[in-house]
Structures are given as structure tokens and as C-alpha cells.
Design a protein around this motif. Structure first.
Motif, PDB file in Angstrom:
ATOM      1  N   THR A   5       0.800  -1.216  -0.018  1.00  0.00           N
ATOM      2  CA  THR A   5       0.129  -0.050  -0.052  1.00  0.00           C
ATOM      3  C   THR A   5       0.810   1.311   0.046  1.00  0.00           C
ATOM      4  N   GLN A   6       0.447   2.283  -0.841  1.00  0.00           N
ATOM      5  CA  GLN A   6       1.074   3.296  -1.158  1.00  0.00           C
ATOM      6  C   GLN A   6       0.472   4.693  -0.706  1.00  0.00           C
ATOM      7  N   THR A   7       0.749   5.560   0.207  1.00  0.00           N
ATOM      8  CA  THR A   7       0.327   6.685   0.351  1.00  0.00           C
ATOM      9  C   THR A   7       0.909   7.930   0.137  1.00  0.00           C
ATOM     10  N   PRO A   8       0.503   9.147  -0.341  1.00  0.00           N
ATOM     11  CA  PRO A   8      -0.619   9.272  -0.841  1.00  0.00           C
ATOM     12  C   PRO A   8      -0.447   8.638  -2.303  1.00  0.00           C
ATOM     13  N   ARG A   9      -1.624   8.343  -2.922  1.00  0.00           N
ATOM     14  CA  ARG A   9      -1.784   8.002  -4.426  1.00  0.00           C
ATOM     15  C   ARG A   9      -1.670   9.192  -5.466  1.00  0.00           C
ATOM     16  N   GLY A  16      10.457  23.184  -3.374  1.00  0.00           N
ATOM     17  CA  GLY A  16      11.014  23.432  -2.179  1.00  0.00           C
ATOM     18  C   GLY A  16      10.368  22.893  -1.121  1.00  0.00           C
ATOM     19  N   LYS A  17       9.230  22.163  -1.192  1.00  0.00           N
ATOM     20  CA  LYS A  17       8.526  21.736  -0.286  1.00  0.00           C
ATOM     21  C   LYS A  17       8.960  20.309  -0.070  1.00  0.00           C
ATOM     22  N   ARG A  18       9.038  19.753   1.496  1.00  0.00           N
ATOM     23  CA  ARG A  18       9.278  18.533   1.726  1.00  0.00           C
ATOM     24  C   ARG A  18       8.048  17.609   1.752  1.00  0.00           C
ATOM     25  N   ILE A  19       8.304  16.456   1.097  1.00  0.00           N
ATOM     26  CA  ILE A  19       7.149  15.552   0.639  1.00  0.00           C
ATOM     27  C   ILE A  19       7.524  14.273   1.294  1.00  0.00           C
ATOM     28  N   MET A  20       6.825  13.337   1.660  1.00  0.00           N
ATOM     29  CA  MET A  20       7.128  12.061   2.146  1.00  0.00           C
ATOM     30  C   MET A  20       6.087  11.176   1.403  1.00  0.00           C
ATOM     31  N   LEU A  21       6.755   9.991   0.893  1.00  0.00           N
ATOM     32  CA  LEU A  21       5.589   9.036   0.457  1.00  0.00           C
ATOM     33  C   LEU A  21       5.852   7.664   1.315  1.00  0.00           C
ATOM     34  N   GLU A  22       4.831   7.078   1.216  1.00  0.00           N
ATOM     35  CA  GLU A  22       5.126   6.008   2.489  1.00  0.00           C
ATOM     36  C   GLU A  22       4.667   4.710   1.722  1.00  0.00           C
ATOM     37  N   CYS A  23       5.084   3.657   2.361  1.00  0.00           N
ATOM     38  CA  CYS A  23       4.640   2.190   1.605  1.00  0.00           C
ATOM     39  C   CYS A  23       4.711   1.426   3.081  1.00  0.00           C
ATOM     40  N   SER A  24       3.767   0.497   2.870  1.00  0.00           N
ATOM     41  CA  SER A  24       3.545  -0.434   4.032  1.00  0.00           C
ATOM     42  C   SER A  24       3.000  -1.777   3.249  1.00  0.00           C
ATOM     43  N   GLN A  25       3.596  -3.032   3.936  1.00  0.00           N
ATOM     44  CA  GLN A  25       3.305  -4.193   3.165  1.00  0.00           C
ATOM     45  C   GLN A  25       2.939  -5.199   4.263  1.00  0.00           C
ATOM     46  N   ARG A  95      10.909 -11.258  -1.338  1.00  0.00           N
ATOM     47  CA  ARG A  95      11.562 -12.366  -0.349  1.00  0.00           C
ATOM     48  C   ARG A  95      12.956 -12.242  -0.305  1.00  0.00           C
ATOM     49  N   THR A  96      13.523 -12.471   0.711  1.00  0.00           N
ATOM     50  CA  THR A  96      15.178 -12.525   0.712  1.00  0.00           C
ATOM     51  C   THR A  96      15.308 -13.774  -0.043  1.00  0.00           C
ATOM     52  N   THR A  97      14.771 -15.106   0.224  1.00  0.00           N
ATOM     53  CA  THR A  97      15.184 -16.260  -0.535  1.00  0.00           C
ATOM     54  C   THR A  97      13.995 -16.209  -1.540  1.00  0.00           C
ATOM     55  N   ASN A  98      14.077 -15.480  -2.560  1.00  0.00           N
ATOM     56  CA  ASN A  98      13.041 -15.154  -3.553  1.00  0.00           C
ATOM     57  C   ASN A  98      13.627 -16.184  -4.822  1.00  0.00           C
ATOM     58  N   THR A  99      12.330 -16.102  -5.741  1.00  0.00           N
ATOM     59  CA  THR A  99      12.716 -16.533  -7.179  1.00  0.00           C
ATOM     60  C   THR A  99      12.515 -15.269  -7.959  1.00  0.00           C
ATOM     61  N   GLY A 100      12.733 -14.147  -7.416  1.00  0.00           N
ATOM     62  CA  GLY A 100      12.851 -13.020  -8.473  1.00  0.00           C
ATOM     63  C   GLY A 100      11.833 -12.260  -8.415  1.00  0.00           C
ATOM     64  N   GLU A 101      10.782 -12.563  -8.133  1.00  0.00           N
ATOM     65  CA  GLU A 101       9.436 -11.757  -8.240  1.00  0.00           C
ATOM     66  C   GLU A 101       9.363 -10.348  -7.425  1.00  0.00           C
ATOM     67  N   LEU A 102       9.317  -9.447  -8.037  1.00  0.00           N
ATOM     68  CA  LEU A 102       8.989  -8.101  -7.127  1.00  0.00           C
ATOM     69  C   LEU A 102       7.091  -7.862  -7.224  1.00  0.00           C
ATOM     70  N   PHE A 103       6.672  -7.437  -6.102  1.00  0.00           N
ATOM     71  CA  PHE A 103       5.496  -7.175  -5.713  1.00  0.00           C
ATOM     72  C   PHE A 103       5.456  -5.642  -5.729  1.00  0.00           C
ATOM     73  N   PHE A 104       4.671  -5.041  -6.652  1.00  0.00           N
ATOM     74  CA  PHE A 104       4.301  -3.686  -6.598  1.00  0.00           C
ATOM     75  C   PHE A 104       3.345  -3.062  -5.815  1.00  0.00           C
ATOM     76  N   GLY A 105       3.182  -1.907  -5.254  1.00  0.00           N
ATOM     77  CA  GLY A 105       2.264  -0.999  -5.039  1.00  0.00           C
ATOM     78  C   GLY A 105       1.560  -0.571  -6.005  1.00  0.00           C
ATOM     79  N   GLU A 106       0.556   0.268  -5.817  1.00  0.00           N
ATOM     80  CA  GLU A 106      -0.351   0.892  -7.186  1.00  0.00           C
ATOM     81  C   GLU A 106       0.340   2.172  -7.519  1.00  0.00           C
ATOM     82  N   GLY A 107       1.163   2.782  -6.781  1.00  0.00           N
ATOM     83  CA  GLY A 107       1.939   3.778  -7.301  1.00  0.00           C
ATOM     84  C   GLY A 107       1.563   5.042  -6.695  1.00  0.00           C
ATOM     85  N   SER A 108       2.355   6.244  -6.497  1.00  0.00           N
ATOM     86  CA  SER A 108       2.342   7.511  -6.088  1.00  0.00           C
ATOM     87  C   SER A 108       2.461   8.529  -7.117  1.00  0.00           C
ATOM     88  N   ARG A 109       1.757   9.158  -7.624  1.00  0.00           N
ATOM     89  CA  ARG A 109       1.809  10.058  -8.714  1.00  0.00           C
ATOM     90  C   ARG A 109       2.131  11.538  -8.201  1.00  0.00           C
TER      91      ARG A 109
END
Lengths: 113, 113
Positions: A5-9, A16-25, A95-109
Motif C-alpha cells: 500500500t502506497q500513500t498518498p496516491r 522547495g516543499k518537503r514530501i514524504m511518500l509512504e509504503c507499507s506491506q 522475499r530474501t530467499t526469492n525466485t525473483g518476483e517483485l510485488f508492486f504497490g499501485e504507485g504514487s503520482r
């Protein structure tokens, strides 16, 4: 509910503004990544983290910083946003012991005026 | 660092026609290869991957790709496309331990009725 989950979308801000994009899984993955997507350039790696105490710079880390607050949370900050940071930002996990797959959030524009 | 080239930025095709999306990578060392798909306003999701074994890899939604080591290519194919295949497709490469993934610039597939 999304596993990554990504916020904000969407965010519009000024130069000059400070921006934070957050990601939780909820996938329980150790590895987390921040990518930036620009038209015609594909995805470029900004930062990645293999666990809470391990943070690494990617291809285009200048102007960005990150914080891994917990295994499940990885935030991207723009300390002083500039217009060429206007892009679509994706968080991804694997995963650390993974087979290469990345799992993506829906993005933050992000738009920097 | 790896370089991933997707020569076609856009591919228009009529429904039920075959399609091939091209991908070439730079490394001569052992690599793992992936195709991801991005539907409008969504994150990327894995379509298929090559890790080892048979050079012809089958993925979801009827897509397949062939790994050609001598030509350092991993082209994506589908014998008959549907309107629902309209999306952007990204080729990606990872080396050795899956620490980093390098993405191509993407190919927009536009399936017309």
C-alpha cells in the motif's frame, strides 16, 4: 486490501516543499524498493533495503532519502522537491530467499510545480 | 550495470493477431529475465520469468517468451491478442542473487478491435 500500500496516491506540491511518500506491506517480505517511473525511461531504482538496518542507494538516489521504520514500512522523502522529480513512484517488495518476483504497490503520482 | 533495451515504445495490433515484443539485455554473465505488465493506473505484475531450464517460458494470459543466450534476447510473444491485453509491458533483468532488477523503458501494446 492491497498487499503493498502506497500513500498518498496522488500529490501536487510546490518547488522547495518537503514530501514524504509512504509504503507499507503485509506480505512479510524483508526486501523493499523504491522505483521512479518516467515516460520512455521505464523504472529506475532510487533506494532499496534488505532489512531494517540495511539501506542502499540505487541508480538515482540524489535528492531523495529513505527510512525503514519497520520490516513492513519503507518511506521515501524529497527534502526539497524540484519539478524534475515529477514522476510516478512505485514501492515494491520481495522475499530474501526469492525466485525473483517483485510485488508492486499501485504507485504514487507526484507533481512538483 | 545491466542495460535492458526495448526497441519498440509502442506496438499497435488488431485483436486476434499475433504479437511479439522485443527485449535485449547487455550482460554476458548469467542473468534472470522477467516480463512485467502494467495495466492503466495499476502497479506492475509479473507475467513470466526465466530462471533456468527450458528456454521457452510460458506465463499468464497466454503469453510466452524465449530466452536466447547467444543473441542476449528475451522476446515476448502471444499468438492471438485480446483487447484486454492493452497495457504497458516491461522487460527486466536481475543478476545472481536478485539484489537488483534493471528495467527496460517499456512497450505500450495497443490492441485495436
Amino acid at each position: 486490501d492491497a498487499d503493498v500500500t502506497q500513500t498518498p496516491r496522488n500529490r501536487i506540491t510546490k518547488t522547495g516543499k518537503r514530501i514524504m511518500l509512504e509504503c507499507s506491506q503485509t506480505k512479510g517480505h524483508d526486501r523493499m524498493y523504491w522505483y521512479r517511473q518516467d515516460p520512455g525511461l521505464g523504472l529506475r531504482l532510487i533506494y532499496y533495503s534488505f532489512d531494517v538496518k540495511d539501506i542502499n542507494k540505487g541508480e538515482i538516489s540524489d535528492g531523495y532519502s529513505v527510512s525503514r521504520q519497520a520490516q513492513a514500512k519503507f518511506s521515501l522523502s524529497l527534502e526539497s522537491a524540484i519539478p524534475n522529480q515529477t514522476a510516478l513512484y512505485f514501492c515494491a517488495t520481495s522475499r530474501t530467499t526469492n525466485t525473483g518476483e517483485l510485488f508492486f504497490g499501485e504507485g504514487s503520482r507526484l507533481t512538483v510545480l | 550495470a545491466q542495460s535492458v533495451t526495448q526497441l519498440d515504445s509502442q506496438v499497435p495490433v488488431f485483436e486476434e493477431a499475433p504479437v511479439e515484443l522485443r527485449c535485449n539485455y547487455s550482460s554476458s554473465v548469467s542473468v534472470y529475465l522477467f516480463w512485467y505488465v502494467q495495466y492503466p493506473n495499476q502497479g506492475l505484475q509479473l507475467l513470466l520469468k526465466y530462471l533456468s531450464g527450458s528456454t521457452l517460458v510460458k506465463g499468464i494470459n497466454g503469453f510466452e517468451a524465449e530466452f536466447n543466450k547467444s543473441q542476449t534476447s528475451f522476446h515476448l510473444r502471444k499468438p492471438s491478442v485480446h483487447i484486454s491485453d492493452t497495457a504497458e509491458y516491461f522487460c527486466a533483468v536481475s543478476e545472481g542473487n536478485f539484489n537488483k532488477f534493471y528495467f527496460g523503458s517499456g512497450t505500450k501494446l495497443n490492441v485495436k478491435p
